[in-house]
Write a protein that holds these residues in place. Structure first.
Motif, PDB file in Angstrom:
ATOM      1  N   GLU A   1      24.039  23.769   9.921  1.00  0.00           N
ATOM      2  CA  GLU A   1      25.082  22.873   9.420  1.00  0.00           C
ATOM      3  C   GLU A   1      26.202  23.590   8.668  1.00  0.00           C
ATOM      4  O   GLU A   1      27.372  23.245   8.849  1.00  0.00           O
ATOM      5  CB  GLU A   1      24.460  21.764   8.564  1.00  0.00           C
ATOM      6  CG  GLU A   1      25.391  20.623   8.272  1.00  0.00           C
ATOM      7  CD  GLU A   1      25.903  19.899   9.519  1.00  0.00           C
ATOM      8  OE1 GLU A   1      27.033  19.369   9.453  1.00  0.00           O
ATOM      9  OE2 GLU A   1      25.206  19.852  10.549  1.00  0.00           O
TER      10      GLU A   1
ATOM     11  N   SER B   1      23.505  20.404  17.514  1.00  0.00           N
ATOM     12  CA  SER B   1      22.763  20.171  16.273  1.00  0.00           C
ATOM     13  C   SER B   1      21.854  21.339  15.893  1.00  0.00           C
ATOM     14  O   SER B   1      21.378  21.403  14.760  1.00  0.00           O
ATOM     15  CB  SER B   1      21.946  18.885  16.380  1.00  0.00           C
ATOM     16  OG  SER B   1      21.001  18.996  17.432  1.00  0.00           O
ATOM     17  N   GLN B   2      21.613  22.262  16.809  1.00  0.00           N
ATOM     18  CA  GLN B   2      20.774  23.425  16.504  1.00  0.00           C
ATOM     19  C   GLN B   2      21.549  24.525  15.775  1.00  0.00           C
ATOM     20  O   GLN B   2      20.954  25.428  15.205  1.00  0.00           O
ATOM     21  CB  GLN B   2      20.126  23.958  17.782  1.00  0.00           C
ATOM     22  CG  GLN B   2      19.084  22.991  18.331  1.00  0.00           C
ATOM     23  CD  GLN B   2      18.538  23.428  19.669  1.00  0.00           C
ATOM     24  OE1 GLN B   2      19.239  23.443  20.669  1.00  0.00           O
ATOM     25  NE2 GLN B   2      17.268  23.802  19.674  1.00  0.00           N
TER      26      GLN B   2
ATOM     27  N   ARG C   1      28.629  24.777  11.220  1.00  0.00           N
ATOM     28  CA  ARG C   1      29.387  23.661  11.806  1.00  0.00           C
ATOM     29  C   ARG C   1      30.491  23.218  10.833  1.00  0.00           C
ATOM     30  O   ARG C   1      31.618  22.956  11.236  1.00  0.00           O
ATOM     31  CB  ARG C   1      28.437  22.497  12.137  1.00  0.00           C
ATOM     32  CG  ARG C   1      27.517  22.812  13.316  1.00  0.00           C
ATOM     33  CD  ARG C   1      26.398  21.785  13.549  1.00  0.00           C
ATOM     34  NE  ARG C   1      26.681  20.414  13.227  1.00  0.00           N
ATOM     35  CZ  ARG C   1      27.314  19.529  14.012  1.00  0.00           C
ATOM     36  NH1 ARG C   1      27.755  19.904  15.189  1.00  0.00           N
ATOM     37  NH2 ARG C   1      27.497  18.296  13.616  1.00  0.00           N
TER      38      ARG C   1
END
Length: 191
Positions: free
Chosen positions: A149, A145-146, A152
């Motif tokens: 986004e 999650s770091q 990702r």
């Protein structure tokens, strides 16, 4: 300068479950393929952006201290995001490693490449080849999650593209949507 990976990321920025949801894949028949595509997409996008997504450890090997130390007392580490230096060592004439005391330099974390700033010049290595090693940590963080986004999403889009095309396409360029997601994280080249 030669970089060497010494500690790969413990996890990928995108899990198999996330990728399968993105791909609308319910079965387990293609799990190995999808996992391989996730790793390949991360590596491709790390190279494209010149950034590491999840925390990993690297070693830079130099024959001697870079010339920049003589004029600026600083050594550049061209890996981003830079987290920290683990250890700096040089090898003496007997090829024994000698640790540079951490109190003699500072290496502040940076969103871009790092710098090691020495209080005074470190001792010269005693051998001509591979005389200096700097171990450091780079990446956005240890958790998936770091990773930002958009990066990702770029991984997911590239996985979907490769899975759909399965080698049918000869174009080596990243798909437009993937490149657009990753573009803000790619440093501009200076002329």
């Amino acid at each position: 300068m030669r970089p060497m990976l010494i500690g790969a990321p413990a996890i990928e920025p995108v899990s198999l479950a996330e990728a399968k949801t993105w791909l609308r894949e319910d079965g387990a028949d293609e799990d190995q393929l999808i996992q391989a595509l996730i790793v390949s997409a991360r590596l491709t996008l790390e190279a494209y952006t010149r950034r590491f997504f999840v925390t990993q450890s690297w070693r830079l090997v130099f024959d001697a201290w870079p010339e920049s130390l003589r004029t600026t007392s600083a050594l550049s580490i061209p890996f981003a995001p830079f987290q920290s230096v683990s250890v700096i060592r040089f090898f003496d004439a007997n090829h024994d490693p000698q640790i540079v005391p951490a109190a003699s330099y500072r290496a502040p974390a940076a969103n871009d490449g790092g710098r090691v700033i020495f209080a005074s010049a470190p001792p010269p290595p005693g051998r001509n080849a591979d005389g200096v090693e700097i171990d450091f940590v780079a990446g956005y963080g240890a958790l998936a999650s770091q990773t930002p986004e958009p990066l990702r999403r770029a991984i997911l889009a590239l996985v979907a593209h490769w899975r759909e095309k399965r080698g049918d396409e000869t174009d080596d360029a990243l798909p437009k949507a993937v490149a657009q997601l990753a573009a803000p994280y790619r440093p501009e080249r200076l002329i």
